[in-house]
Scaffold this active site. Structure first.
Site, PDB file in Angstrom:
ATOM      1  CB  THR A  96      -0.910   0.020   1.264  1.00 31.15           C
ATOM      2  OG1 THR A  96      -1.772  -1.103   1.188  1.00 31.15           O
ATOM      3  CG2 THR A  96      -1.729   1.279   1.358  1.00 31.15           C
ATOM      4  CG  ASP A 153      -1.498  -6.653  -2.584  1.00 29.06           C
ATOM      5  OD1 ASP A 153      -2.453  -5.869  -2.612  1.00 29.06           O
ATOM      6  OD2 ASP A 153      -1.301  -7.451  -1.642  1.00 29.06           O
ATOM      7  CB  SER A 154       2.853  -8.007   0.802  1.00 29.80           C
ATOM      8  OG  SER A 154       1.813  -8.015   1.739  1.00 29.80           O
ATOM      9  CB  THR A 206       0.438  -4.251   6.339  1.00 28.37           C
ATOM     10  OG1 THR A 206      -0.808  -4.208   5.645  1.00 28.37           O
ATOM     11  CG2 THR A 206       1.007  -2.865   6.482  1.00 28.37           C
ATOM     12  CG  ASP A 207      -2.482  -7.764   3.108  1.00 28.91           C
ATOM     13  OD1 ASP A 207      -2.895  -7.074   4.059  1.00 28.91           O
ATOM     14  OD2 ASP A 207      -3.027  -7.767   1.989  1.00 28.91           O
ATOM     15  CB  THR A 210      -1.230 -21.805  21.429  1.00 22.67           C
ATOM     16  OG1 THR A 210      -2.560 -21.359  21.725  1.00 22.67           O
ATOM     17  CG2 THR A 210      -0.288 -20.631  21.520  1.00 22.67           C
ATOM     18  CD  GLN A 211      -6.972 -23.090  17.078  1.00 20.82           C
ATOM     19  OE1 GLN A 211      -7.939 -22.467  17.491  1.00 20.82           O
ATOM     20  NE2 GLN A 211      -7.087 -24.269  16.498  1.00 20.82           N
TER      21      GLN A 211
HETATM   22  N1  ASP Z   1      -2.588  -5.574   0.321  1.00 21.48           N
HETATM   23  C1  ASP Z   1      -1.542  -4.689   0.793  1.00 21.48           C
HETATM   24  C2  ASP Z   1      -0.241  -5.461   0.802  1.00 21.48           C
HETATM   25  O1  ASP Z   1      -0.001  -6.213   1.707  1.00 21.48           O
HETATM   26  C3  ASP Z   1      -1.881  -4.165   2.129  1.00 21.48           C
HETATM   27  C4  ASP Z   1      -0.869  -3.199   2.724  1.00 21.48           C
HETATM   28  O2  ASP Z   1       0.188  -2.928   2.225  1.00 21.48           O
HETATM   29  O3  ASP Z   1      -1.182  -2.651   3.797  1.00 21.48           O
HETATM   30  O4  ASP Z   1       0.550  -5.316  -0.096  1.00 21.48           O
END
Ligand code: ASP
Length: 332
Positions: free
Chosen positions: A13, A57-58, A89-90, A267-268
């Site tokens: 993102t 996109d990750s 972030t994903d 653990t979950q």
């Molecule tokens: N879908 C995005 C990614 O992981 C989300 C992000 O960057 O916050 O590339």
């Protein structure tokens, strides 16, 4: 000597713009990302940047990109004070964990960061995250892979993405923060010590792995299919490492282990750890020989398995190392 930081752009993102046709966010050119941050041009730190071949996109993250990242760091290791990886972030927690295993004897900072809002948008969280990550990478205080997000620096292989909407998107549930950014950046005693050994960059990972998340009434066929699907399996069990104590499950686990598979129980729960023999319901794991993953996160457990299965070592060695603390990922 002037500090030099290498920014490695992988997508996410932080560097996305709206595709005018589809109206969804897509990665764009990294130079434009830096244009959005004129403050950095006057920084005392010299910045260079490099992008992976195809920013993504990750959610599209894969082994090739992890190896590409490790090789970029290897090639530039001597020249730079530290590294900042811009990443979605994903899957950031998976990538930070994987890199921690690939980079053995790291003596410099490799800081992963990103944002919840693209850098060109007025309310973006990207600027704070990026500017502070650069400062941390140049501080000379961090000798490990970290994730910096919303004022906190976490150990990379201890982080979990916990929120899709808040700027505070990550947590390190079972390990203290490495640094807290306020008016000053305060480094804590949780940071890793320097090592005198030379950096070893590993370039093999195996994806012959799977995750089996238990739930009440899970079908035996589902468990069987997952256990048959891979060489290394992370089992996410209930509470402090428990599962239904039935003969069928015990038989399946024993059979898998006889076939030289590596099974590890975590653990979950977000906080806490898997332990053995607290409840009778942990018996199936103890009796069958499933390893106890203690407080490993799912991200660290699966990437550690990928790393160890990718090495040219025996199953016995893999099992031994799975339970050992290799990069600060597990509390023994
Ligand atoms: N879908 C995005 C990614 O992981 C989300 C992000 O960057 O916050 O590339």
């Amino acid at each position: 000597m002037k500090k030099e930081i290498l920014l490695i752009y992988t997508g996410g993102t932080i560097g996305m713009i709206k595709d005018p046709k589809k109206k969804s966010l897509v990665p764009f050119n990294f130079d434009k990302v830096l244009d959005a941050l004129p403050e950095l041009k006057n920084s005392e730190i010299k910045l260079s940047n490099i992008s992976i071949k195809k920013p993504i996109d990750s959610s599209n993250m894969n082994i090739q990109v992890w190896i590409e990242l490790a090789q970029i760091i290897k090639k530039n290791y001597k020249q730079y004070t530290g590294f900042v990886v811009l990443h979605g972030t994903d899957t950031m927690a998976f990538s930070a964990s994987a890199m921690s295993f690939l980079l053995e004897n790291l003596n410099k900072a490799v800081i992963f960061t990103g944002s919840q809002i693209p850098i060109g948008v007025t309310r973006t969280d990207a600027k704070e995250n990026l500017i502070t990550s650069i400062e941390i990478a140049g501080s000379g205080k961090i000798n490990e892979v970290g994730v910096f997000f919303e004022d906190q620096l976490y150990r990379g292989n201890r982080t979990v993405k916990v929120n899709t909407e808040h700027f505070e998107a990550f947590q390190s549930p079972n390990y203290p923060v490495l640094a807290q950014a306020g008016v000053n950046i305060k480094y804590t005693s949780a940071i890793d010590k320097k090592t005198n050994e030379d950096l070893i960059v590993h370039t093999h990972l195996s994806n012959n792995v799977a995750i089996l998340k238990l739930f009440p009434a899970i079908k035996t066929e589902v468990i069987k299919a997952i256990l048959n699907s891979a060489k290394g399996i992370v089992i996410e069990s209930f509470g402090s490492g428990n599962a239904a104590n039935n003969a069928e499950l015990l038989k399946l686990l024993k059979e898998a282990i006889q076939k030289e598979k590596v099974l590890i129980n975590i653990t979950q729960c977000l906080h806490g750890r898997a332990v053995e023999e607290k409840y009778q319901t942990s018996d199936v794991f103890v009796k069958s020989g499933v390893l106890c993953g203690k407080d490993l996160t799912t991200e660290a457990a699966i990437t550690k398995l990928m790393f160890l299965l990718g090495q040219d070592i025996s199953i016995k060695e893999i099992k031994k190392n799975m339970q050992k603390n290799l990069r600060g990922e597990i509390t023994i």
